[in-house]
Write a protein that holds these residues in place. Sequence first.
Motif, PDB file in Angstrom:
ATOM      1  N   ARG A 271       5.391   4.979   1.369  1.00 21.71           N
ATOM      2  CA  ARG A 271       4.418   3.891   1.187  1.00 21.71           C
ATOM      3  C   ARG A 271       5.203   2.661   0.744  1.00 21.71           C
ATOM      4  NH1 ARG A 271      -0.753   2.364   2.598  1.00 21.71           N
ATOM      5  NH2 ARG A 271      -1.558   0.992   1.001  1.00 21.71           N
ATOM      6  N   GLY A 272       5.200   1.637   1.582  1.00 22.50           N
ATOM      7  CA  GLY A 272       5.950   0.426   1.299  1.00 22.50           C
ATOM      8  C   GLY A 272       5.411  -0.326   0.098  1.00 22.50           C
ATOM      9  N   ILE A 273       6.337  -0.873  -0.712  1.00 27.24           N
ATOM     10  CA  ILE A 273       5.889  -1.626  -1.885  1.00 27.24           C
ATOM     11  C   ILE A 273       6.433  -3.052  -1.923  1.00 27.24           C
ATOM     12  CG2 ILE A 273       5.375   0.380  -3.315  1.00 27.24           C
ATOM     13  CD1 ILE A 273       8.043   0.123  -4.660  1.00 27.24           C
TER      14      ILE A 273
ATOM     15  N   ALA B 290       4.510   4.909   6.274  1.00 28.99           N
ATOM     16  CA  ALA B 290       5.623   5.205   7.177  1.00 28.99           C
ATOM     17  C   ALA B 290       5.931   6.694   7.131  1.00 28.99           C
ATOM     18  CB  ALA B 290       6.857   4.397   6.785  1.00 28.99           C
ATOM     19  N   LEU B 291       6.553   7.173   8.183  1.00 25.68           N
ATOM     20  CA  LEU B 291       7.003   8.558   8.285  1.00 25.68           C
ATOM     21  C   LEU B 291       8.518   8.550   8.276  1.00 25.68           C
ATOM     22  CD1 LEU B 291       6.452  11.603   8.920  1.00 25.68           C
ATOM     23  CD2 LEU B 291       6.689  10.976  11.331  1.00 25.68           C
ATOM     24  N   GLY B 292       9.109   9.361   7.420  1.00 24.91           N
ATOM     25  CA  GLY B 292      10.553   9.492   7.373  1.00 24.91           C
ATOM     26  C   GLY B 292      10.967  10.887   7.782  1.00 24.91           C
TER      27      GLY B 292
ATOM     28  N   VAL C 147      12.997   6.102  10.007  1.00 20.81           N
ATOM     29  CA  VAL C 147      11.736   5.649   9.428  1.00 20.81           C
ATOM     30  C   VAL C 147      10.889   5.033  10.543  1.00 20.81           C
ATOM     31  CG1 VAL C 147      10.639   4.108   7.762  1.00 20.81           C
ATOM     32  CG2 VAL C 147      12.778   5.260   7.173  1.00 20.81           C
ATOM     33  N   ALA C 148       9.701   5.598  10.736  1.00 17.99           N
ATOM     34  CA  ALA C 148       8.773   5.105  11.753  1.00 17.99           C
ATOM     35  C   ALA C 148       7.522   4.586  11.061  1.00 17.99           C
ATOM     36  CB  ALA C 148       8.414   6.225  12.721  1.00 17.99           C
ATOM     37  N   SER C 149       7.088   3.402  11.459  1.00 21.16           N
ATOM     38  CA  SER C 149       5.886   2.802  10.901  1.00 21.16           C
ATOM     39  C   SER C 149       5.216   1.938  11.959  1.00 21.16           C
ATOM     40  CB  SER C 149       6.251   1.942   9.676  1.00 21.16           C
ATOM     41  OG  SER C 149       5.095   1.372   9.111  1.00 21.16           O
ATOM     42  N   LYS C 150       3.905   1.971  11.977  1.00 19.33           N
ATOM     43  CA  LYS C 150       3.138   1.194  12.950  1.00 19.33           C
ATOM     44  C   LYS C 150       3.504  -0.292  12.824  1.00 19.33           C
ATOM     45  CE  LYS C 150      -1.565   0.464  14.545  1.00 19.33           C
ATOM     46  NZ  LYS C 150      -2.980   0.776  14.323  1.00 19.33           N
ATOM     47  N   GLY C 151       3.790  -0.900  13.966  1.00 20.07           N
ATOM     48  CA  GLY C 151       4.125  -2.315  13.983  1.00 20.07           C
ATOM     49  C   GLY C 151       5.585  -2.631  13.711  1.00 20.07           C
TER      50      GLY C 151
END
Length: 151
Positions: free
Chosen positions: A95-97, A106-108, A130-134
């Motif tokens: 979870r990005g902060i 995100a998925l790691g 690390v994969a994250s939408k967008g």
Amino acid sequence: MKQVFFTLFALLLSSVAFSQSRFSNNEISINGFRNPSIGVEYRHKQISVHAGYYITAFESGVTTKFIKTGVTAWFLPVGKKENPSSFYAGVSYLRGINLDYKDQNALGMEAGFRWMVWKGLNLRIGGIAVASKGHDLKINPTPGISYSFFF
């Protein structure tokens, strides 16, 4: 690229079933740097769970911060020590902060090697995708230092 990484990850996890179990029954690690996160980890035999604060640099000089939790599989123990060095593969929720990942999921997926240096002191070297939408898929090295307590 994503499909290749997912396939490789699945193959690594499947090797857990064929690994000779020389791992202790239980372990608690205090992780002091990046891999898997700055936090704690509990391992039972060949599976561990972790939670903590994760920092990485997708760009030079720019630190991206996450809260990270996940599960790791341990396999192919190396050496004759009571608590052997070994390979690992894991999957994590991040979870990005801050920055572009603030409040984003995100998925790691990571894999690497943990070297048991002395008693509970261990060093890790690996890589994470690390994969994250967008966002484009990011792949980074993941060094780490931890101290483990076995019971």
